[in-house]
Design a protein around this motif. Structure first.
Motif, PDB file in Angstrom:
ATOM      1  N   ARG A 135      -7.178   4.597  -3.028  1.00  4.79           N
ATOM      2  CA  ARG A 135      -6.075   5.574  -3.129  1.00  4.79           C
ATOM      3  C   ARG A 135      -6.603   7.010  -3.225  1.00  4.79           C
ATOM      4  O   ARG A 135      -5.956   7.929  -2.761  1.00  4.79           O
ATOM      5  CB  ARG A 135      -5.146   5.235  -4.284  1.00  4.79           C
ATOM      6  CG  ARG A 135      -5.712   5.529  -5.658  1.00  4.79           C
ATOM      7  CD  ARG A 135      -4.731   5.197  -6.719  1.00  4.79           C
ATOM      8  NE  ARG A 135      -4.906   3.775  -6.988  1.00  4.79           N
ATOM      9  CZ  ARG A 135      -4.755   3.216  -8.163  1.00  4.79           C
ATOM     10  NH1 ARG A 135      -4.366   3.910  -9.170  1.00  4.79           N
ATOM     11  NH2 ARG A 135      -4.977   1.946  -8.338  1.00  4.79           N
ATOM     12  N   ASP A 136      -7.791   7.205  -3.810  1.00  2.75           N
ATOM     13  CA  ASP A 136      -8.372   8.551  -3.875  1.00  2.75           C
ATOM     14  C   ASP A 136      -8.786   9.038  -2.491  1.00  2.75           C
ATOM     15  O   ASP A 136      -8.599  10.199  -2.137  1.00  2.75           O
ATOM     16  CB  ASP A 136      -9.576   8.584  -4.821  1.00  2.75           C
ATOM     17  CG  ASP A 136      -9.179   8.363  -6.272  1.00  2.75           C
ATOM     18  OD1 ASP A 136      -7.995   8.580  -6.621  1.00  2.75           O
ATOM     19  OD2 ASP A 136     -10.060   7.956  -7.065  1.00  2.75           O
TER      20      ASP A 136
ATOM     21  N   ILE B  17      -5.560  -1.638   6.237  1.00  2.00           N
ATOM     22  CA  ILE B  17      -5.651  -0.656   5.145  1.00  2.00           C
ATOM     23  C   ILE B  17      -4.354  -0.639   4.348  1.00  2.00           C
ATOM     24  O   ILE B  17      -4.374  -0.561   3.115  1.00  2.00           O
ATOM     25  CB  ILE B  17      -6.007   0.735   5.693  1.00  2.00           C
ATOM     26  CG1 ILE B  17      -7.436   0.704   6.265  1.00  2.00           C
ATOM     27  CG2 ILE B  17      -5.887   1.803   4.609  1.00  2.00           C
ATOM     28  CD1 ILE B  17      -7.811   1.922   7.076  1.00  2.00           C
ATOM     29  N   GLN B  18      -3.217  -0.749   5.020  1.00  2.00           N
ATOM     30  CA  GLN B  18      -1.933  -0.809   4.314  1.00  2.00           C
ATOM     31  C   GLN B  18      -1.874  -2.034   3.414  1.00  2.00           C
ATOM     32  O   GLN B  18      -1.403  -1.948   2.275  1.00  2.00           O
ATOM     33  CB  GLN B  18      -0.775  -0.825   5.309  1.00  2.00           C
ATOM     34  CG  GLN B  18      -0.548   0.489   5.996  1.00  2.00           C
ATOM     35  CD  GLN B  18       0.473   0.383   7.122  1.00  2.00           C
ATOM     36  OE1 GLN B  18       0.797  -0.706   7.602  1.00  2.00           O
ATOM     37  NE2 GLN B  18       0.963   1.532   7.553  1.00  2.00           N
TER      38      GLN B  18
ATOM     39  N   LEU C 221      -2.329  -4.270  -2.580  1.00  2.00           N
ATOM     40  CA  LEU C 221      -2.840  -5.318  -3.470  1.00  2.00           C
ATOM     41  C   LEU C 221      -2.629  -4.904  -4.926  1.00  2.00           C
ATOM     42  O   LEU C 221      -2.715  -3.715  -5.251  1.00  2.00           O
ATOM     43  CB  LEU C 221      -4.334  -5.563  -3.217  1.00  2.00           C
ATOM     44  CG  LEU C 221      -4.698  -6.184  -1.872  1.00  2.00           C
ATOM     45  CD1 LEU C 221      -6.211  -6.251  -1.725  1.00  2.00           C
ATOM     46  CD2 LEU C 221      -4.088  -7.568  -1.735  1.00  2.00           C
ATOM     47  N   PRO C 222      -2.381  -5.876  -5.812  1.00  2.00           N
ATOM     48  CA  PRO C 222      -2.160  -5.533  -7.220  1.00  2.00           C
ATOM     49  C   PRO C 222      -3.396  -4.922  -7.892  1.00  2.00           C
ATOM     50  O   PRO C 222      -3.281  -4.029  -8.716  1.00  2.00           O
ATOM     51  CB  PRO C 222      -1.774  -6.854  -7.868  1.00  2.00           C
ATOM     52  CG  PRO C 222      -2.076  -7.921  -6.883  1.00  2.00           C
ATOM     53  CD  PRO C 222      -2.229  -7.289  -5.544  1.00  2.00           C
TER      54      PRO C 222
END
Length: 128
Positions: free
Chosen positions: A17-18, A46-47, A52-53
């Motif tokens: 996410r970074d 990638i999506q 993913l949790p």
């Protein structure tokens, strides 16, 4: 941060996410599909990883490449004075770099060094 601190972060692997936030901060990075280049995966994969949790992390090599792109853009912004000018320069061939496109050079350590050296010469007014 010290270079050693950065090395530890790279070795631990950046959070996906970074890196997605980095890519979304740049029109050039989005247009050139930087995240797909770094990960070597399709947009769809990638999506899935993003959903993913547990937090997905890049490996050390992918993190190092992401860092090179971020550092290259940061230096170009300092040299050219704005992100728009920096991205325009990074996305076009440069005759002083044998006609290569700086953006496409940043994914290897040697290419990154060539781009950084050139930008430092431009910053100092010694680029011939």
């Amino acid at each position: 941060m010290s270079q050693l601190d950065i090395l530890h972060l790279v070795q631990a692997g950046f959070a996906l996410r970074d890196v997605q936030a980095l890519v979304s901060s740049s029109c050039l990075f989005k247009a050139r599909k930087l995240l797909e280049r770094i990960l070597g995966k399709s947009t769809r994969t990638i999506q899935r990883l993003s959903n993913l949790p547990e937090q997905t992390r890049l490996n050390a090599q992918q993190s190092a490449v992401a860092f090179q792109y971020a550092q290259g853009l940061e230096l170009a912004v300092r040299v050219f004075g704005s992100q728009t000018l920096a991205e325009n320069w990074m996305g076009q061939s440069c005759r002083h770099l044998s006609g290569m496109i700086p953006f496409e050079m940043l994914d290897t350590s040697v290419g990154f060094k060539v781009v950084v050296d050139y930008l430092e010469r431009v910053r100092l007014g010694v680029y011939q």
